[in-house]
Every structure is written in structure tokens, then in C-alpha cells.
Design a protein around this motif. Sequence first.
Motif, PDB file in Angstrom:
ATOM      1  N   GLU A  60       0.240  -4.057  -7.176  1.00 28.50           N
ATOM      2  CA  GLU A  60       0.860  -2.743  -7.227  1.00 28.50           C
ATOM      3  C   GLU A  60       2.322  -2.793  -6.790  1.00 28.50           C
ATOM      4  O   GLU A  60       2.696  -3.530  -5.882  1.00 28.50           O
ATOM      5  CB  GLU A  60       0.088  -1.752  -6.333  1.00 28.50           C
ATOM      6  CG  GLU A  60      -1.301  -1.399  -6.848  1.00 28.50           C
ATOM      7  CD  GLU A  60      -2.319  -2.532  -6.675  1.00 28.50           C
ATOM      8  OE1 GLU A  60      -1.972  -3.546  -6.024  1.00 28.50           O
ATOM      9  OE2 GLU A  60      -3.443  -2.401  -7.184  1.00 28.50           O
ATOM     10  N   GLN A  61       3.129  -1.938  -7.408  1.00 28.39           N
ATOM     11  CA  GLN A  61       4.554  -1.883  -7.135  1.00 28.39           C
ATOM     12  C   GLN A  61       4.848  -1.499  -5.683  1.00 28.39           C
ATOM     13  O   GLN A  61       5.909  -1.828  -5.161  1.00 28.39           O
ATOM     14  CB  GLN A  61       5.220  -0.875  -8.072  1.00 28.39           C
ATOM     15  CG  GLN A  61       5.264  -1.297  -9.534  1.00 28.39           C
ATOM     16  CD  GLN A  61       6.338  -2.357  -9.785  1.00 28.39           C
ATOM     17  OE1 GLN A  61       7.406  -2.316  -9.182  1.00 28.39           O
ATOM     18  NE2 GLN A  61       6.040  -3.290 -10.679  1.00 28.39           N
ATOM     19  N   GLU A  62       3.935  -0.820  -5.042  1.00 28.41           N
ATOM     20  CA  GLU A  62       4.191  -0.377  -3.670  1.00 28.41           C
ATOM     21  C   GLU A  62       4.375  -1.547  -2.705  1.00 28.41           C
ATOM     22  O   GLU A  62       4.926  -1.378  -1.611  1.00 28.41           O
ATOM     23  CB  GLU A  62       3.073   0.542  -3.177  1.00 28.41           C
ATOM     24  CG  GLU A  62       1.697  -0.096  -3.176  1.00 28.41           C
ATOM     25  CD  GLU A  62       0.571   0.931  -3.124  1.00 28.41           C
ATOM     26  OE1 GLU A  62      -0.034   1.052  -2.047  1.00 28.41           O
ATOM     27  OE2 GLU A  62       0.328   1.581  -4.141  1.00 28.41           O
ATOM     28  N   ALA A  80      -3.821  -0.962  -0.986  1.00 30.71           N
ATOM     29  CA  ALA A  80      -3.716  -0.527  -2.378  1.00 30.71           C
ATOM     30  C   ALA A  80      -5.075  -0.584  -3.074  1.00 30.71           C
ATOM     31  O   ALA A  80      -5.430   0.308  -3.857  1.00 30.71           O
ATOM     32  CB  ALA A  80      -2.707  -1.398  -3.116  1.00 30.71           C
ATOM     33  N   ARG A 110      -1.105  -4.820   2.923  1.00 33.38           N
ATOM     34  CA  ARG A 110      -0.702  -3.782   1.978  1.00 33.38           C
ATOM     35  C   ARG A 110      -1.501  -3.863   0.673  1.00 33.38           C
ATOM     36  O   ARG A 110      -1.850  -2.828   0.081  1.00 33.38           O
ATOM     37  CB  ARG A 110       0.790  -3.920   1.669  1.00 33.38           C
ATOM     38  CG  ARG A 110       1.704  -3.393   2.772  1.00 33.38           C
ATOM     39  CD  ARG A 110       3.159  -3.539   2.378  1.00 33.38           C
ATOM     40  NE  ARG A 110       4.047  -2.770   3.241  1.00 33.38           N
ATOM     41  CZ  ARG A 110       5.365  -2.710   3.078  1.00 33.38           C
ATOM     42  NH1 ARG A 110       5.944  -3.387   2.087  1.00 33.38           N
ATOM     43  NH2 ARG A 110       6.111  -1.983   3.902  1.00 33.38           N
ATOM     44  N   LEU A 157       7.985  -2.161  -1.451  1.00 38.09           N
ATOM     45  CA  LEU A 157       8.654  -1.356  -0.435  1.00 38.09           C
ATOM     46  C   LEU A 157       9.128  -2.258   0.704  1.00 38.09           C
ATOM     47  O   LEU A 157       8.496  -3.280   0.998  1.00 38.09           O
ATOM     48  CB  LEU A 157       7.705  -0.284   0.107  1.00 38.09           C
ATOM     49  CG  LEU A 157       7.300   0.816  -0.881  1.00 38.09           C
ATOM     50  CD1 LEU A 157       6.201   1.694  -0.268  1.00 38.09           C
ATOM     51  CD2 LEU A 157       8.507   1.655  -1.275  1.00 38.09           C
TER      52      LEU A 157
END
Length: 492
Positions: A105-107, A210, A206, A110
Motif C-alpha cells: 500500500e502507498q501509505e 494496512a 505499517r 508516508l
Amino acid sequence: MPERKVTFEYTETEENVFTATMVLHNVDVDDFSFREKIMKKKYYCKNNKRKKQQPFPNADVFKFSDYDCIGFDLDNTICRYKIGEIMRLEYNLIADYLVNRYGYEQELLLPIDDDMDFLQKGLIMDIKRGNFLKCSDGGQILRATHGTRPMTQQEIVDTYGTERLWEPVLDFMRTLTDHPANGQSSREIRSFKDYFDLPAAVACARAIDAQDSSEEGPLEEYDIWPDVHVAMCNMYRREHFRNDLGGFFPEIKANPDKYIYEASDKMKKWLRAMNDHTFTFLISGSSIDYASMIAHYVLGPDWRDYFDLIICTAKKPGFFTGNRPFRQVEGADDAEEVPGHKLMIDETYSGGNWSELLGLVKRESGVENPHCLYVGDHLAQDVVAPSLQGIDTVAIVEELAAEGMTGDSMCHDAGSDLMSMYWGSFFTTDGDHDVFGLDRINTLYGSIPLKHSRLAIPNIEAVARYPIKHQYEAFSPDTSGFFPGDPVILHF
């Protein structure tokens, strides 16, 4: 045949990029400066050191000058990194790899700053459950998270039992080794022991978050760590340094001042005094090309003159426990094997083992049972492993400066990055507040210096202020070896 020696010549471009070139020199036997260094060292040790060696003083005092040989780690010991910057770089590279290679996931992209509070050296990951554990020196789980989400005490009990003990952790505690070759427990846990792998813990946590928030929801068993491990290892692959790949090495080469401190003049003088007094070795897990570049930046172009022997790609902790052979170094590659009886001072080798290095010290010093010391930051590889082989150690514990020390104002530039509100102090968490001093230390990693080192310091600069014959208090039943002072939290 003429004698030969190897040096590295450095050029520096306008972009501040270092290029290392290995040069093989013929050494004229009349080359006075080269012969003088070797003969001075041999004369001093064979004619003075043997006579001067005396029994060690009481266990509660420590002096560097008491040792017949001293080994130094390179990364985070001789070379002091700017920890906040280096961890941000590492995390960005790991996250980019996971997102763009594996489709995570792109998150994950961050900034790591949003989860800096999650970081603490010594966390242990329950790989299949996706939990991260902070444990006591007795193996009890003190605090835990699932992904980055804190677990309640009841959740910890429900998962690991009323005693909050888990057998893989108890097994791991015996050697602090979690390599896959070391048994079943190493396939169930992964510990995060230094600043080179801590960012991988955030990336993995992370990714678990997700997964839990996806339509599929939480899993019975997670399989995320293998991907994160590949992403982390990709940064440090040996061949990436020469080929400018992987992101990590190219960035360090281009901007060393952003990530590395240069040694102070006091530290350089201290290292030279140590080398004049006794045998000193640089024993690094890094490959020779990277080690040469950062040592050149930290100590200067004459960095080799600070040590009697350079050992790269040492593969600790196996260096202290195994029998991997020494090899010559040609360029950045390993070459032919060197038998232990042919090892020589003022050389550079790859691999190797402590037993044969000790044999070299005995031959060159004339001391049958030399007193040996190793200085390093990795609490498993540089402190526990050598201490179990009868080698005294000095532990580099940067958390001392981050959390503050009694009687000394030294602070850490990345202190806010190394302190965690959730995990608590590196040294004591949820302990008995009616107990003060060293007895309050109750964490697995915080207790290692007490058991396996003679002295614990925040960095070498802390002792470079004093002569090599300065006497320190050492860890003993009656004294504390934390220098320049105890962690503040132990006294309030």
C-alpha cells in the motif's frame, strides 16, 4: 621477491563523491618509515609488553591500558552516524522497495517521522502473529503492539499466557541469535538490534496495519516479514557499493556529511595513543570498499595508521565463535585463503575468526595469555558474543546520551528519535519504582552491559577526553560501569 603493501588512494569529485582505488606497492626494504613502524611495534611488544603485563586489578576498576590487544567495531563505534538521518534514509528505501516491487500500500511511503515513537532498539517481532514485544531480562513480555497498535495487558495475557512468557523468546535469550540456521525459534521471531534494521520494524508494522484495515481484515498468520527482509537486505548487498545500486551506498557516498560525524582531534589523538601502547584492530562486518570510504571520512586519509590490522566482512557473531578462514583482499573482493600461522600485522584481511587472530597476538606480543578487549555497539554481536568467549568488552550504548546521564550534560542529537513514549526507557520499563540504581534495570537489552561488559559508554568521544591510563569504575556487584554517568531514570 620484494615486500609488498596495499593502500587505498582516494579522489574526491566536486559532488563530494569518494572513489577508492587499491594500489599495490613494492616496498623497498630500506623504506625507513614503513620498517620503523613495524619494528617499533614488534620491539615494544616483544621486549616491553611481556615484562609489563601484570595481573588485572580488582574487578570494580577498568583501564584501557591494561589490555594487550583491543579490537574496535567500525559502524556506530569508530564511525558515529547521525542516527535520525540514517534511519530516515533506510526507511524510505525499504518502503519504496515494498511499494514498487511488491505492490504494498502507498501509505507505507508516508514519512517515518509519523511513527518514530514506535522505534526502540531491542524489540522482538512475533512474525506469524504480527506482534512486536518488549521483554524483560527474565523474558517476560512487558509491553507489546500488534502492528503499530498498542496491545492491552489483557491482550498480552490472552495471547501469551498469564505469566506473559513465550518459549521462542526464552530460547532466543540464551545467545541473542535469531538467524534462520539457529533452530525453530529463529523462524518465529525477529529481533531488531541496531539502527540498521530498526526502520524495517516500522515498515513491517505499517504493512500489518494496512492488512488489518483492508477488506480481508486481520490474518490468522502473517507472511509480511520475508518481503520486508528482502527489501532491507537489498540496501546493503556487498556489490551495490561498487555499482552504485540499492540507494543506500550511493547516498552515503554523495553526502557523507549528512549522515556521518568526523572524529574529533581528541578522539584521533586517543586512538593513536592506544595504538602506540598496544595492538589495535579494526574488525568490521562491512566490506572493504565501504569500510575504507567511511573510515577515510571519519579519521582522514591516514586512517589505516590507527590500527595494526584491518579485518572486513567479519560476519560477527560467527567471527568470535566459528572457524571461518581469513582471506586476502584484492580490490573489493575476497582472494585466496590465509592460514592462521601466516597472518601478519599491518595487513588487511576479510572474514576470519577470533581463535587465529588471538594466535597472531600471542606470536607478536610474546604474551601467552593476553588480556583482550573488544569495543562495539551491537549488543549481540559485539558484546554478548565476545564476552562468551572470555573477551572483555566495552559496550557503546547511545541511549545513555539520548535519555540523559547523572552528572554529565552530554546529549544526543537524535535523542527525540531514540526515546519512545510508548515503549518507555531503554533501561527500565514498568519496574519497581522503590528500587534505585542498577537494580532498577529490568529490560532484556538494557541489562546486557551489566552482564557482558566492563564499561558502557554513549560513544568513544566520551572516553577520548581522558588518557588511556585513566581508571574508570567497572560493572561489579558494588560499582556501576556506565560512563560518564548512570542513566538518569535509575535515580528518580
